[in-house]
Scaffold this active site. Structure first.
Site, mmCIF file in Angstrom:
data_model
loop_
_atom_site.group_PDB
_atom_site.id
_atom_site.type_symbol
_atom_site.label_atom_id
_atom_site.label_comp_id
_atom_site.label_asym_id
_atom_site.label_seq_id
_atom_site.Cartn_x
_atom_site.Cartn_y
_atom_site.Cartn_z
ATOM 1 N N ASP A 156 98.559 85.869 10.130
ATOM 2 C CA ASP A 156 98.543 87.283 9.744
ATOM 3 C C ASP A 156 97.225 87.944 10.144
ATOM 4 O OD1 ASP A 156 99.463 89.601 8.649
ATOM 5 O OD2 ASP A 156 99.150 89.005 6.569
ATOM 6 N N GLY A 157 97.304 89.237 10.443
ATOM 7 C CA GLY A 157 96.090 90.021 10.696
ATOM 8 C C GLY A 157 95.939 90.511 12.126
ATOM 9 N N TRP B 138 93.361 93.469 13.366
ATOM 10 C CA TRP B 138 92.367 93.110 14.387
ATOM 11 C C TRP B 138 92.392 94.168 15.506
ATOM 12 C CZ3 TRP B 138 92.141 92.212 19.575
ATOM 13 C CH2 TRP B 138 91.046 91.493 20.065
ATOM 14 N N HIS C 142 98.489 90.892 18.904
ATOM 15 C CA HIS C 142 99.401 89.741 19.057
ATOM 16 C C HIS C 142 99.006 88.911 20.288
ATOM 17 C CE1 HIS C 142 101.631 91.318 15.781
ATOM 18 N NE2 HIS C 142 102.223 92.305 16.449
ATOM 19 N N SER D 110 109.405 86.916 12.248
ATOM 20 C CA SER D 110 110.272 86.686 11.088
ATOM 21 C C SER D 110 111.570 87.476 11.203
ATOM 22 C CB SER D 110 109.544 87.069 9.799
ATOM 23 O OG SER D 110 109.588 88.461 9.612
ATOM 24 N N SER D 111 112.572 87.047 10.445
ATOM 25 C CA SER D 111 113.861 87.758 10.414
ATOM 26 C C SER D 111 113.635 89.232 10.054
ATOM 27 C CB SER D 111 114.782 87.156 9.346
ATOM 28 O OG SER D 111 114.756 85.765 9.365
ATOM 29 N N LEU E 242 101.862 65.758 19.102
ATOM 30 C CA LEU E 242 101.946 66.824 18.090
ATOM 31 C C LEU E 242 103.297 67.503 18.221
ATOM 32 C CD1 LEU E 242 100.266 68.770 16.041
ATOM 33 C CD2 LEU E 242 100.062 70.254 18.020
ATOM 34 N N ARG F 225 97.506 80.749 5.204
ATOM 35 C CA ARG F 225 97.808 82.122 5.614
ATOM 36 C C ARG F 225 96.485 82.818 5.891
ATOM 37 N NH1 ARG F 225 102.333 86.231 3.994
ATOM 38 N NH2 ARG F 225 101.603 88.039 5.143
ATOM 39 N N ARG G 10 100.619 85.592 0.047
ATOM 40 C CA ARG G 10 102.063 85.464 -0.213
ATOM 41 C C ARG G 10 102.706 84.607 0.867
ATOM 42 N NH1 ARG G 10 101.183 91.142 0.360
ATOM 43 N NH2 ARG G 10 101.319 91.681 2.546
ATOM 44 N N SER H 60 105.940 85.232 2.174
ATOM 45 C CA SER H 60 106.709 86.081 3.097
ATOM 46 C C SER H 60 107.911 85.370 3.729
ATOM 47 C CB SER H 60 105.796 86.648 4.193
ATOM 48 O OG SER H 60 104.806 87.456 3.628
ATOM 49 N N GLU I 66 100.146 72.358 -0.389
ATOM 50 C CA GLU I 66 98.909 72.943 -0.919
ATOM 51 C C GLU I 66 98.670 74.258 -0.166
ATOM 52 O OE1 GLU I 66 97.043 71.749 -3.407
ATOM 53 O OE2 GLU I 66 98.475 70.096 -3.648
HETATM 54 C C1 FPP Z 1 101.458 89.071 11.625
HETATM 55 O O1 FPP Z 1 100.352 89.922 11.806
HETATM 56 C C2 FPP Z 1 101.806 88.460 12.909
HETATM 57 C C3 FPP Z 1 103.009 88.578 13.539
HETATM 58 C C4 FPP Z 1 104.147 89.331 12.984
HETATM 59 C C5 FPP Z 1 103.247 87.963 14.839
HETATM 60 C C6 FPP Z 1 102.538 86.674 15.071
HETATM 61 C C7 FPP Z 1 102.536 86.380 16.515
HETATM 62 C C8 FPP Z 1 101.522 85.802 17.188
HETATM 63 C C9 FPP Z 1 100.298 85.277 16.576
HETATM 64 C C10 FPP Z 1 101.583 85.649 18.633
HETATM 65 C C11 FPP Z 1 102.309 84.414 18.994
HETATM 66 C C12 FPP Z 1 103.687 84.801 19.112
HETATM 67 C C13 FPP Z 1 104.435 84.689 20.188
HETATM 68 C C14 FPP Z 1 105.512 85.665 20.308
HETATM 69 C C15 FPP Z 1 104.238 83.659 21.224
HETATM 70 P P1 FPP Z 1 100.526 91.471 11.511
HETATM 71 O O2 FPP Z 1 100.984 92.130 12.752
HETATM 72 O O3 FPP Z 1 101.432 91.675 10.328
HETATM 73 O O4 FPP Z 1 99.057 91.892 11.160
HETATM 74 P P2 FPP Z 1 98.589 93.002 10.115
HETATM 75 O O5 FPP Z 1 98.900 92.479 8.747
HETATM 76 O O6 FPP Z 1 97.123 93.082 10.371
HETATM 77 O O7 FPP Z 1 99.313 94.271 10.451
#
Ligand code: FPP
Length: 251
Positions: A22-23, A27, A39, A67-68, A133, A183, A189, A191, A202
């Protein structure tokens, strides 16, 4: 040749780490960039994290890539994430294969484009025999979807609904449940990620935004994990009695 899974890791190292990355949006926003730029940096962070997991002897890494519920995001972000998945598949898979990573894409494939689906299937087939892995890139995944699809399979096979039958049909049936859930981004959370499988995980929450995550943040999470006492519903005394050396072993 890659080391077999069974010879890696130690008791203090989690076997399976699950991450909500997340984030990315925040960023990007901080830098006045579109969310998709966050992303893209997220893919870099994922590459660093896979390497750090290999170095730490972690055997399974599961990440929440889409996510869905993410379909409800702005259309340009959804198409950007789909495009990024196609790009990441073409750029990253051979490097992961060389490192001995076995890739899976747990999730509902029915809504994905043929181009993305084909890329996922090729990556999974190419890496199927790797053993260092297991990387689960959960894509169009939701914990509730997973439980429902498992129950539907169990029912279709005329089997009774038991914990064991459901667990065997979940999208992550090929790996043991996560030991450590991380997370990033400061939110606390789940999610709808691996909600069945994380019954005894944990939890560790990092303030780092996902694009800034790397080996030192993973190390902090692993250090926190090592300080936990996992009781699986038992008491502390029972756990200590079960793990204490016998007088024989003390000699
Ligand atoms: C949540 O951050 C992140 C996502 C919904 C996408 C996660 C995807 C990647 C890390 C890239 C790798 C994925 C692929 C498709 C290869 P957010 O967008 O909700 O961040 P925010 O809370 O700062 O808005």
């Amino acid at each position: 040749m890659a080391e077999p899974l069974s010879s890696q890791g130690s008791i203090a190292t989690p076997h399976h780490v699950a991450i909500v990355m997340d984030g990315n949006g925040r960023w990007a926003k901080k830098r006045f960039l579109p969310r998709v730029a966050g992303h893209k940096q997220g893919v870099e962070a994922l590459r660093r994290t896979v390497k750090a997991c290999l170095d730490a002897g972690i055997q399974v890494l599961s990440v929440f890539a889409f996510s869905s519920e993410n379909w409800a995001r702005p259309a340009d972000e959804v198409s950007g994430l789909m495009e990024l998945m196609a790009l990441a598949l073409s750029r990253e898979v051979s490097g992961l294969h060389q490192q001995g990573v076995q890739i899976h894409f747990p999730g509902d494939k029915s809504r994905l484009s043929p181009r993305v689906t084909e890329g996922l299937e090729k990556a999974q087939a190419l890496t199927a025999h790797n053993t260092r892995l297991v990387l689960n890139v959960c894509f169009n995944y939701g914990g509730r979807w997973d439980i429902v699809q498992a129950a539907a399979q169990v029912q279709a096979q005329g089997l009774p609904i038991t914990e064991q039958n459901l667990a065997q049909h979940l999208a992550l049936a090929h790996v043991p449940d996560p030991d450590l859930f991380i997370r990033t981004g400061g939110e606390m959370r789940v999610s709808n990620f691996l909600i069945w499988q994380m019954a005894y995980a944990e939890f560790y929450f990092s303030q780092a935004l996902w694009p800034d995550f790397g080996p030192s943040e993973l190390e902090s999470a692993l250090a926190a994990y090592q300080r936990r006492e996992r009781r699986f519903g038992l008491t502390s005394e029972q756990i200590n009695a079960a793990t204490a050396p016998t007088p024989e072993e003390n000699r």
